[in-house]
Write a protein that holds these residues in place. Structure first.
Motif, short mmCIF file in Angstrom:
data_model
loop_
_atom_site.label_atom_id
_atom_site.label_comp_id
_atom_site.label_asym_id
_atom_site.label_seq_id
_atom_site.Cartn_x
_atom_site.Cartn_y
_atom_site.Cartn_z
N GLN A 104 30.24 2.20 36.22
CA GLN A 104 31.70 2.27 36.10
C GLN A 104 32.19 3.72 36.24
O GLN A 104 33.26 3.96 36.83
CB GLN A 104 32.14 1.70 34.75
N THR A 105 31.43 4.67 35.72
CA THR A 105 31.81 6.08 35.86
C THR A 105 31.80 6.50 37.32
O THR A 105 32.69 7.24 37.77
CB THR A 105 30.85 6.97 35.05
N ARG A 132 34.82 7.91 39.49
CA ARG A 132 34.70 9.18 40.22
C ARG A 132 35.12 9.03 41.68
O ARG A 132 35.83 9.88 42.23
CB ARG A 132 33.26 9.68 40.12
N HIS A 133 34.69 7.94 42.31
CA HIS A 133 35.06 7.71 43.72
C HIS A 133 36.57 7.52 43.86
O HIS A 133 37.18 8.00 44.83
CB HIS A 133 34.32 6.48 44.26
N ALA A 134 37.17 6.81 42.91
CA ALA A 134 38.62 6.59 42.98
C ALA A 134 39.37 7.92 42.82
O ALA A 134 40.31 8.20 43.58
CB ALA A 134 39.06 5.61 41.89
N LEU A 135 38.98 8.72 41.85
CA LEU A 135 39.65 10.01 41.63
C LEU A 135 39.48 10.94 42.83
O LEU A 135 40.40 11.69 43.18
CB LEU A 135 39.10 10.68 40.36
N ARG A 136 38.32 10.90 43.45
CA ARG A 136 38.11 11.75 44.62
C ARG A 136 39.10 11.41 45.73
O ARG A 136 39.52 12.26 46.50
CB ARG A 136 36.67 11.60 45.12
N LEU A 147 33.13 12.39 33.07
CA LEU A 147 34.28 11.50 33.11
C LEU A 147 34.23 10.44 32.01
O LEU A 147 35.27 9.88 31.65
CB LEU A 147 34.35 10.81 34.48
N ASP A 148 33.02 10.14 31.49
CA ASP A 148 32.95 9.14 30.43
C ASP A 148 33.03 9.76 29.04
O ASP A 148 32.87 9.06 28.04
CB ASP A 148 31.68 8.30 30.56
N ALA A 149 33.31 11.09 28.95
CA ALA A 149 33.48 11.73 27.65
C ALA A 149 34.78 11.22 27.02
O ALA A 149 35.75 10.91 27.72
CB ALA A 149 33.53 13.24 27.80
N PRO A 150 34.83 11.12 25.70
CA PRO A 150 36.02 10.56 25.03
C PRO A 150 37.32 11.26 25.40
O PRO A 150 38.35 10.61 25.61
CB PRO A 150 35.69 10.72 23.55
N GLU A 151 37.30 12.62 25.43
CA GLU A 151 38.55 13.33 25.74
C GLU A 151 39.01 13.09 27.17
O GLU A 151 40.22 13.00 27.44
CB GLU A 151 38.39 14.83 25.48
N ALA A 152 38.05 12.95 28.10
CA ALA A 152 38.41 12.69 29.49
C ALA A 152 39.07 11.31 29.62
O ALA A 152 40.11 11.17 30.27
CB ALA A 152 37.18 12.79 30.38
N VAL A 176 37.67 -0.12 30.67
CA VAL A 176 36.30 -0.67 30.63
C VAL A 176 35.33 0.36 30.07
O VAL A 176 34.48 0.05 29.23
CB VAL A 176 35.87 -1.12 32.04
N LEU A 177 35.47 1.62 30.51
CA LEU A 177 34.58 2.67 30.04
C LEU A 177 34.75 2.93 28.55
O LEU A 177 33.76 3.17 27.83
CB LEU A 177 34.83 3.96 30.83
N ALA A 178 35.97 2.89 28.08
CA ALA A 178 36.22 3.10 26.65
C ALA A 178 35.53 2.00 25.82
O ALA A 178 34.92 2.28 24.78
CB ALA A 178 37.72 3.13 26.37
#
Length: 413
Positions: A156-157, A161-165, A178-183, A253-255
């Protein structure tokens, strides 16, 4: 008499065949899953064994069953009944099938016949299903679920990442993980470039605080804000809005995955901590509660399963295989293995070369002989499996000097 049973399973039924020592078919049937099917199988076996059984336990030992799986309630019921159950690798069954038919024809009933014939002729070459404890089985359930969610989080990360790019590359510069809580917190609040550029230092600092970050949060927030405000090539407004909607879905989903990974982390530690072998396993270099639990889960805890350290290494997939023909000889890595186990063992080896002088010296020796990084690490993992086998067999904790004494002497020489 000895009885040989082939058990080919499908989602809602089982095809079974009973065979005698000459290879003659005694009976076959399609059984339903569950209690009714198991009762029918017991009845079929009892009918062939006959009514004049004095020692039921010994009679059950004369029943050899081949099946293409080593887990599940059906397999556990077969083991509990006292039968000898052999887990046949599907690749082995496919190759064995070609000994009888080269046409490629296949059916469930024919596969049951192949499995019965395999245990009749090659039981000594097959792996018996281990009689692992309930504790070990519970550890396997939670560790596999935990690792599966971690793998899913990685997938999922990468999608995020691909979407943000494609529409918001500045976010990739702002967040290393990108999967860090603050991100996830900040991107959920501001998934499009315009909204992200409006985030203030106090808002970013608050997200860092909620994520449990310490220190000068304002100083940590400043480079994130600067990165989010960096000019970048973008997409048309309507396309950006579509990307932002899809990104928010991935972030949600990542959260959730982060929450469930953390919850299962606690479950793994709790189950593993109750196992008698936990202390021995955690004494090994590179193994803690989580990685140690994975190693225990995949090896199992049946003390009779591995006849030697070599057998354990072969199952682990860390020992090399040799292909020799005439003057040609090739030593290669095993590519058929338990993916979860080899992943855990190589991770352990990577840590061990940093914390264990013996492992480091052994790794350096492999590199000096011309092995690349992966091959050298696999050799360290192979040696560590042997050490673990010895510790479990003797009930001794890991000792650095004892574990590497032989290799220390060879290096000194």
């Amino acid at each position: 008499m000895r009885l040989f049973v082939g058990d080919d399973w499908a989602e809602d039924h089982r095809d079974v065949e009973l065979m005698d020592a000459t290879g003659a078919r005694l009976a076959k049937a399609r059984l339903p899953e569950g209690v009714a099917g198991m009762a029918r199988l017991h009845a079929m076996i009892a009918e062939q064994l006959g009514p004049d059984i004095e020692d039921e336990e010994e009679a059950a030992r004369q029943v050899l069953i081949g099946i293409e799986t080593d887990r599940g309630p059906w397999v556990q019921a077969l083991v509990a009944a006292g039968y000898q159950v052999f887990a046949v690798n599907p690749l082995q069954a496919a190759d064995y099938r070609k000994r009888h038919k080269v046409s490629g024809a296949k059916s469930d009933a024919a596969d049951a016949h192949v499995l019965a014939d395999m245990v009749r002729t090659d039981a000594h070459q097959l792996r018996a299903v281990a009689g692992d404890s309930d504790q070990a089985e519970a550890i396997k359930v939670v560790t596999r679920a935990h690792k599966t969610l971690i793998w899913e989080r990685t997938r999922q990360t990468q999608r995020l990442r691909h979407a943000l790019r494609d529409y918001f590359p500045a976010a990739l510069a702002a967040f290393d993980d990108l999967d860090a809580p603050e991100a996830l917190d900040l991107l959920a609040r501001a998934a499009d470039p315009a909204a992200a550029a409006r985030l203030t230092i106090s808002q970013i600092s608050a997200a860092l605080k909620r994520a449990g970050r310490r220190g000068d949060l304002a100083a940590k927030a400043a480079p994130i804000q600067a990165a989010l405000r960096t000019e970048h090539l973008g997409q048309p407004e309507v396309v950006t809005a579509a990307y932002a909607a899809s990104a928010r879905a991935l972030i949600a989903v990542l959260a959730t995955l982060n929450q469930q990974v953390a919850a299962l982390h606690k479950e793994v530690e709790a189950h593993f901590g109750q196992h008698p072998a936990a202390e021995i396993i955690c004494s090994q270099p590179g193994l803690g509660p989580i990685l140690g639990a994975r190693v225990l889960a995949e090896f199992g805890d049946d003390s009779q399963r591995y006849a030697s350290a070599k057998a354990r290494k072969n199952y682990a997939g860390t020992s090399p295989i040799t292909r020799a023909s005439g003057k040609k000889k090739v030593v290669a890595a095993r590519y058929v293995h338990n993916d979860r186990l080899i992943d855990a063992l190589l991770t352990q080896a990577g840590t061990a070369v940093r914390v264990s002088p013996g492992a480091r010296a052994y790794y350096d020796k492999q590199r000096a002989r011309g092995a690349d990084y992966n091959a050298a690490l696999r050799q360290v993992a192979n040696r560590l499996v042997g050490i673990l086998h010895g510790c479990l067999k003797t009930g001794a904790l890991y000792d650095e000097a004892t574990a590497w004494s032989h290799h220390a002497e060879s290096l000194a020489a």
